[in-house]
Design an enzyme around this catalytic site. Sequence first.
Site, PDB file in Angstrom:
ATOM      1  CB  THR A 209      -0.863   0.089   1.066  1.00  0.00           C
ATOM      2  OG1 THR A 209      -1.586  -0.830   1.052  1.00  0.00           O
ATOM      3  CG2 THR A 209      -1.548   1.399   1.502  1.00  0.00           C
ATOM      4  NE  ARG A 237      -9.923  -6.117   4.028  1.00  0.00           N
ATOM      5  CZ  ARG A 237      -8.897  -5.435   3.769  1.00  0.00           C
ATOM      6  NH1 ARG A 237      -8.676  -4.802   2.753  1.00  0.00           N
ATOM      7  NH2 ARG A 237      -8.260  -5.106   5.001  1.00  0.00           N
ATOM      8  CG  ASP A 240      -6.286   0.591   6.897  1.00  0.00           C
ATOM      9  OD1 ASP A 240      -6.187  -0.298   5.921  1.00  0.00           O
ATOM     10  OD2 ASP A 240      -5.328   1.453   7.317  1.00  0.00           O
ATOM     11  CB  THR A 260       0.561   0.591   4.896  1.00  0.00           C
ATOM     12  OG1 THR A 260       0.773  -0.568   4.470  1.00  0.00           O
ATOM     13  CG2 THR A 260       1.934   1.028   5.910  1.00  0.00           C
ATOM     14  N   GLY A 261      -1.023  -1.517   6.646  1.00  0.00           N
ATOM     15  CA  GLY A 261      -1.031  -2.711   7.434  1.00  0.00           C
ATOM     16  C   GLY A 261      -2.572  -3.467   7.562  1.00  0.00           C
ATOM     17  N   GLY A 263      -6.051  -3.844   7.665  1.00  0.00           N
ATOM     18  CA  GLY A 263      -7.012  -2.725   7.724  1.00  0.00           C
ATOM     19  C   GLY A 263      -7.949  -2.998   8.894  1.00  0.00           C
TER      20      GLY A 263
END
Length: 362
Positions: A209, A237, A240, A260-261, A263
Amino acid sequence: MGAHAVNMQPMKNAILSGLIVSLLSAVPSIIYAEAEVEPRWSIAIHGGAGTLDPANMTPERRAAYETALQNALDAGSAILAEGGTAMDAVQAAIIPMEDDPLFNAGRGAVFTWEGRNELDASIMDGRDRSAGAVTGVTTIRNPILLADRVRTDSPHVFLMGEGAEQFAAEQDIEIAPPEWFATEARRQSLERMRERELSALDVDHKFGTVGAVALDKDGNLAAGTSTGGMTGKRWGRIGDAPVIGAGTYADNRSCAVSATGWGEFFIRVGVAHEICSRLRFLRATNYLSMEAALPVSTEERDAMIQLAADAVMADVAELGGDGGVILVTPEGHAIFSFNTSGMYRGRATSEGINEVAIFADE
Ligand code: ASP
């Protein structure tokens, strides 16, 4: 109580509440004043966070990532150094990463379970907290540009799928065919996942991301984030990245954040807004506290800002999530916080910082 004694309490209360109100509302102008004396600019970018194994990183691959990050950083820095806006700098940094198949945004986005590339992006202007976001678009070459157009040319903040694409057509936003976004490497990631019947949440496929946050010389902040989401995502889906307050937030009174990660956890914690809120109140209480008369050194301020971001990321970890954030403050701090073994990242400031990094220990 003597004949001339008056009850001073109501007046004291009024003075105190007036003081609190004026101190709180004075915070932004104090920041602007600082910026006027010495106009600074600052930018931070990320290209995703996750479990990175140095053993799998060949020198060629590393060089390719570093070059891509540096190019994105340079594109944003050039705008800020010339006195351009934080909003322009954020988009200038994100666009080359959306176009680069190394990153999970625009071209090179991950595949959904059904084998499509569904893109999400959001952007926010710290001047007036105007924001734009899109989710589930499949034909927009640079989703960050569409997110910004939602902000400037629609009465809305968040558009999805076909409707967002219809709006893009009316706005003459550049489109690209599905082949533009699809890359072999990402298709293989989906195939591997399907073969093992794993869900996106069981394997670490949350890489690449992209995001940028910036402070311009006028003291304005901006944040933007763009992603393909998570490999094998299904049922529509949404993570975030396009959710204002979770993956992206900017407020001139506190900071600009891009995340980022994993979400789902970032949405539950409201990461980007939570960090901004903490900094806003931290700043306000510093001015109000008994210690306010004591000057706070740049190092102490840095440490407090880092602590606030780390505390929110610790909250994400406590719930079981992982990932990272980049943020800049009105004073020009450019900070990273992540709880993964690596985050593709970079930062540059008018004070001469200019660096890109990948692993946690660099
Ligand atoms: N946060 C993104 C999502 O959950 C993925 C990522 O940052 O890599 O969709």
